[in-house]
Design a protein around this motif. Sequence first.
Motif, PDB file in Angstrom:
ATOM      1  N   VAL A  13     -53.164  46.837 -41.594  1.00  0.00           N
ATOM      2  CA  VAL A  13     -53.024  47.148 -40.021  1.00  0.00           C
ATOM      3  C   VAL A  13     -53.865  46.442 -39.678  1.00  0.00           C
ATOM      4  CG1 VAL A  13     -52.687  49.001 -37.905  1.00  0.00           C
ATOM      5  CG2 VAL A  13     -51.206  49.800 -40.425  1.00  0.00           C
ATOM      6  N   ALA A  14     -53.879  45.945 -38.623  1.00  0.00           N
ATOM      7  CA  ALA A  14     -54.642  44.831 -37.228  1.00  0.00           C
ATOM      8  C   ALA A  14     -54.149  44.642 -36.299  1.00  0.00           C
ATOM      9  CB  ALA A  14     -54.269  43.520 -38.562  1.00  0.00           C
ATOM     10  N   TYR A  15     -54.487  44.684 -35.405  1.00  0.00           N
ATOM     11  CA  TYR A  15     -54.394  43.910 -34.366  1.00  0.00           C
ATOM     12  C   TYR A  15     -55.389  42.450 -33.385  1.00  0.00           C
ATOM     13  CZ  TYR A  15     -54.916  44.406 -28.852  1.00  0.00           C
ATOM     14  OH  TYR A  15     -55.218  44.276 -27.909  1.00  0.00           O
ATOM     15  N   GLY A  16     -54.864  42.274 -32.728  1.00  0.00           N
ATOM     16  CA  GLY A  16     -55.641  40.754 -32.272  1.00  0.00           C
ATOM     17  C   GLY A  16     -54.917  40.146 -30.895  1.00  0.00           C
ATOM     18  N   ASP A  17     -55.795  39.848 -30.082  1.00  0.00           N
ATOM     19  CA  ASP A  17     -55.301  39.101 -28.723  1.00  0.00           C
ATOM     20  C   ASP A  17     -55.876  37.414 -29.011  1.00  0.00           C
ATOM     21  OD1 ASP A  17     -55.333  40.995 -27.265  1.00  0.00           O
ATOM     22  OD2 ASP A  17     -57.888  41.317 -26.969  1.00  0.00           O
ATOM     23  N   ASP A  18     -54.826  37.353 -28.171  1.00  0.00           N
ATOM     24  CA  ASP A  18     -54.712  35.621 -28.393  1.00  0.00           C
ATOM     25  C   ASP A  18     -54.330  35.507 -26.849  1.00  0.00           C
ATOM     26  OD1 ASP A  18     -53.126  33.332 -29.050  1.00  0.00           O
ATOM     27  OD2 ASP A  18     -51.438  33.951 -29.923  1.00  0.00           O
ATOM     28  N   PRO A  19     -55.896  35.302 -26.155  1.00  0.00           N
ATOM     29  CA  PRO A  19     -55.454  34.418 -25.103  1.00  0.00           C
ATOM     30  C   PRO A  19     -54.494  33.364 -24.505  1.00  0.00           C
ATOM     31  CG  PRO A  19     -57.893  33.998 -25.931  1.00  0.00           C
ATOM     32  CD  PRO A  19     -56.846  34.640 -27.227  1.00  0.00           C
ATOM     33  N   GLU A  20     -54.182  32.398 -25.569  1.00  0.00           N
ATOM     34  CA  GLU A  20     -54.017  31.027 -25.630  1.00  0.00           C
ATOM     35  C   GLU A  20     -52.438  31.471 -25.935  1.00  0.00           C
ATOM     36  OE1 GLU A  20     -55.309  28.469 -24.575  1.00  0.00           O
ATOM     37  OE2 GLU A  20     -57.130  29.330 -24.561  1.00  0.00           O
ATOM     38  N   ALA A  21     -51.976  31.695 -26.522  1.00  0.00           N
ATOM     39  CA  ALA A  21     -49.935  32.244 -26.257  1.00  0.00           C
ATOM     40  C   ALA A  21     -49.887  31.673 -27.854  1.00  0.00           C
ATOM     41  CB  ALA A  21     -49.649  32.839 -25.510  1.00  0.00           C
ATOM     42  N   ASP A  22     -50.596  31.040 -27.865  1.00  0.00           N
ATOM     43  CA  ASP A  22     -50.029  30.372 -29.496  1.00  0.00           C
ATOM     44  C   ASP A  22     -50.124  30.475 -30.891  1.00  0.00           C
ATOM     45  OD1 ASP A  22     -53.118  30.187 -29.822  1.00  0.00           O
ATOM     46  OD2 ASP A  22     -53.521  27.938 -29.534  1.00  0.00           O
ATOM     47  N   ALA A  23     -50.081  32.164 -30.528  1.00  0.00           N
ATOM     48  CA  ALA A  23     -50.833  32.430 -32.108  1.00  0.00           C
ATOM     49  C   ALA A  23     -51.792  31.923 -33.213  1.00  0.00           C
ATOM     50  CB  ALA A  23     -48.642  32.167 -32.757  1.00  0.00           C
TER      51      ALA A  23
END
Length: 163
Positions: A128-138
């Motif tokens: 189970v993992a979480y992350g933020d992608d501020p560039e919305a580029d995966a």
Amino acid sequence: MHRLTGSAAAIVVWLSLGGLPVAAQTDTVVVTTTQECDTSAVPVACTYTSTDPRVAGTGGHVFVEGISGQEGFVRPGTDIALYWTDYWIEGPEGAWTGHGYLVGDETGTIHALLMLAGEDAYEGWSYVAYGDDPEADADHDLVGVIYQGALPPVGSVPVPADE
């Protein structure tokens, strides 16, 4: 003395071959993983590097369904604010499969939660993992845990009865 020397030699060989097999490990491990994806591919093709080799390898995700929201959330040019994906990572001795849940915010950042179950050598384990992608580029980092046991339940919560 001969028996002790033989046992010590066996332990040295065992450790040099990797020690405990993955299935015998019982600790929860905090993992940092970097996901780099080609979003022009269908399904999205990704490479994973990680602090734990079990979640390092290749994989990807494919869009399953979304819920409309404010223009530009999650998928630029659409009105999808929340979507979920089928997700997989092929590790060196097994695979992880499950779902990614992604929510976009007003800044364009995508907040991703992955809930993946282990297969093959990782059977009975969850990631189970979480992350933020501020560039919305995966392409982003994920912080999570690998642990022995089932994935957390997802779905509706029963409403308590009135007393």
